[in-house]
Structures are given as C-alpha cells and as structure tokens.
Design a protein around this motif. Structure first.
Motif, PDB file in Angstrom:
ATOM      1  N   SER A  51       2.754   1.531  -3.403  1.00  0.00           N
ATOM      2  CA  SER A  51       1.852   1.914  -4.495  1.00  0.00           C
ATOM      3  C   SER A  51       1.515   3.397  -4.418  1.00  0.00           C
ATOM      4  CB  SER A  51       0.578   1.072  -4.435  1.00  0.00           C
ATOM      5  OG  SER A  51       0.862  -0.298  -4.650  1.00  0.00           O
ATOM      6  N   ASP A  52       1.369   3.905  -3.200  1.00  0.00           N
ATOM      7  CA  ASP A  52       1.086   5.332  -3.034  1.00  0.00           C
ATOM      8  C   ASP A  52       2.310   6.164  -3.393  1.00  0.00           C
ATOM      9  OD1 ASP A  52      -0.689   7.527  -2.001  1.00  0.00           O
ATOM     10  OD2 ASP A  52       0.990   7.758  -0.610  1.00  0.00           O
ATOM     11  N   HIS A  56       5.241  -2.460  -9.981  1.00  0.00           N
ATOM     12  CA  HIS A  56       4.011  -3.106  -9.513  1.00  0.00           C
ATOM     13  C   HIS A  56       4.291  -3.778  -8.168  1.00  0.00           C
ATOM     14  CE1 HIS A  56       3.110  -2.765 -13.855  1.00  0.00           C
ATOM     15  NE2 HIS A  56       4.323  -3.290 -14.009  1.00  0.00           N
ATOM     16  N   LYS A 107       2.603   6.085  -7.280  1.00  0.00           N
ATOM     17  CA  LYS A 107       1.342   6.149  -8.013  1.00  0.00           C
ATOM     18  C   LYS A 107       1.560   6.805  -9.374  1.00  0.00           C
ATOM     19  CE  LYS A 107       0.068  10.299  -5.382  1.00  0.00           C
ATOM     20  NZ  LYS A 107      -0.916  10.838  -4.422  1.00  0.00           N
ATOM     21  N   ASN A 108       0.830   6.303 -10.339  1.00  0.00           N
ATOM     22  CA  ASN A 108       0.912   6.753 -11.728  1.00  0.00           C
ATOM     23  C   ASN A 108       2.208   6.327 -12.428  1.00  0.00           C
ATOM     24  OD1 ASN A 108      -1.600   8.128 -11.426  1.00  0.00           O
ATOM     25  ND2 ASN A 108      -0.518   9.906 -10.565  1.00  0.00           N
ATOM     26  N   LYS A 109       2.963   5.430 -11.798  1.00  0.00           N
ATOM     27  CA  LYS A 109       4.152   4.881 -12.449  1.00  0.00           C
ATOM     28  C   LYS A 109       3.803   3.505 -13.010  1.00  0.00           C
ATOM     29  CE  LYS A 109       6.859   8.274 -11.166  1.00  0.00           C
ATOM     30  NZ  LYS A 109       7.431   9.238 -12.144  1.00  0.00           N
ATOM     31  N   GLU A 110       3.924   3.355 -14.314  1.00  0.00           N
ATOM     32  CA  GLU A 110       3.467   2.144 -14.980  1.00  0.00           C
ATOM     33  C   GLU A 110       4.487   1.012 -14.950  1.00  0.00           C
ATOM     34  OE1 GLU A 110       2.384   3.257 -18.901  1.00  0.00           O
ATOM     35  OE2 GLU A 110       0.602   4.407 -18.281  1.00  0.00           O
ATOM     36  N   ARG A 148       0.833  -1.209   0.000  1.00  0.00           N
ATOM     37  CA  ARG A 148       0.000   0.000   0.000  1.00  0.00           C
ATOM     38  C   ARG A 148       0.866   1.257   0.000  1.00  0.00           C
ATOM     39  NH1 ARG A 148      -3.014  -2.926   3.876  1.00  0.00           N
ATOM     40  NH2 ARG A 148      -2.105  -1.649   5.555  1.00  0.00           N
TER      41      ARG A 148
END
Length: 211
Positions: free
Chosen positions: A81-82, A91, A85-88, A78
């Motif tokens: 991911s925060d 994962h 964020k918005n990084k493709e 969590r």
C-alpha cells in the motif's frame, strides 16, 4: 527490506520490457479478457507487493481498465500500500475480501502449495464465481499428495505441499470449471532424494474457465 528491494528490481525490469517467464501469463490473459469487458477485475492470491500488477501496467496497452486486488500478509499489505500509494487501481487485503463482486480472473502464482488447507482455500475462491482461474507455477501432477519442508534460508523452513493434480481437476469441475490449458513450467527439479513415485519433475500452469 529485501522484499521491497526485490519488488523494485522486478519493477525496473518490467519498465524496460523484461519479464520473468512466469509473469507473462497474466498480462496476456488480461489483454484477451479486455476484449470482452469494459473493466477486468483480478484477484491475485499471494500476489506479493504487486509484481504482476506492475507487469500488466508495463505491457497491457489498455491497463487503465483494470481493477487489481491482492490478498497477502498484513505486513506485505502495508508495504504494498505504501509502494502504490495514491494508485486507485490496486488494492491490498489481509484476507479474502467479502464484498468483492464480478471477479474476472483469479490468479495464483506459486501460492497454493504453501497452503495446508488448499482445498478449503479453493472452495472459498470458487465462491467468487470468477470467469477464469489461472494457476502459474503450480506444483501438481501425477503423484500422491504429500508435504515436505522447503528451506528458504538456513533459519527459515516452511511446509510445502506437492499436490495430486486430479484433486485440483475434480474440485474445479465440481464447482463448474473446465480445464482449458495445461502446460509445464521451467526446468525439471532435482528430486533424487525422493522416492520415484513422489518426483514431480516440473511445475505446471493451469487455466480454468467457468462453464
């Protein structure tokens, strides 16, 4: 929290081109693998909030061609991911991803020694049939396998396994991997409170390639 602060400190150091020694192995490995592949897919088990991913972004010139997957606790996933964020290209997974294909590098930095069923984990990871396995800061050597307690804080103590290196070599060989590099990591640990036959000395770094 402290974990986020620590991660951001490492990111700031990496942005300035300053890396901890153990963080250099993976970027160099990725750079070499990129010479053979259009995309390099990395599975980083116990990869925190992306410390090594960020070091790759700051040092590998063709870093847009990586696909980075981290396996961590749900809380770390969590937070990571925060943070990204918005990084493709990065994962986070709370368990080993079942649908991940064409993995190039499986990376573990100081992770395996905290896993009680490290044999089961290695077998599951070998099922990905990655081209390379990179173990950094692995506490394994010519010692019997045994568990002890690591005191992280006065309140937090966790089990820690020192591993007979032949277990690792034999298992990896059984799954079609051969050892390509073995080196020592860092300084010698003080284990004077252990019987001589249980003293490891230094952690190691191992690189395996699939035959």
């Amino acid at each position: 929290g402290l974990a986020v602060t620590y991660a951001k400190t490492l990111f700031a150091r990496a942005s300035a081109g300053v890396f901890l020694d153990y963080m250099m192995h993976l970027p160099m490995m990725v750079s070499m693998t990129l010479q053979q592949s259009n995309i390099v897919r990395i599975l980083d088990v116990g990869g925190g909030m992306g410390n090594h991913y960020f070091s790759i972004c700051c040092s590998v010139t063709e870093n847009r061609r990586i696909d980075y997957h981290i396996v961590e606790t749900e809380k770390t996933c969590r937070l990571g991911s925060d943070l990204f964020k918005n990084k493709e290209r990065i994962h986070f997974h709370a368990s080993l991803p079942k649908d991940l294909r064409d993995v190039d590098i499986i990376h573990m930095n100081g992770t395996l020694n905290y896993i009680e069923d490290y044999v089961g984990l290695l077998k599951a990871l070998c099922a990905y049939k990655a081209r390379y396995f990179l173990f950094a800061r692995l506490f394994a050597g010519d010692i019997p396998t045994y568990a002890t307690v690591q005191k992280i804080t006065p309140e937090l103590k966790v089990p820690f396994w020192f591993i007979n290196i032949k277990e690792i070599l034999n298992l990896m060989s059984a799954y079609g991997y051969s050892l390509k590099f073995k080196g020592c990591f860092g300084g010698e640990y003080n284990q004077q409170n252990f019987p001589p036959q249980y003293r490891l000395g230094r952690a190691c770094c191992l690189l395996f390639a699939r035959d």
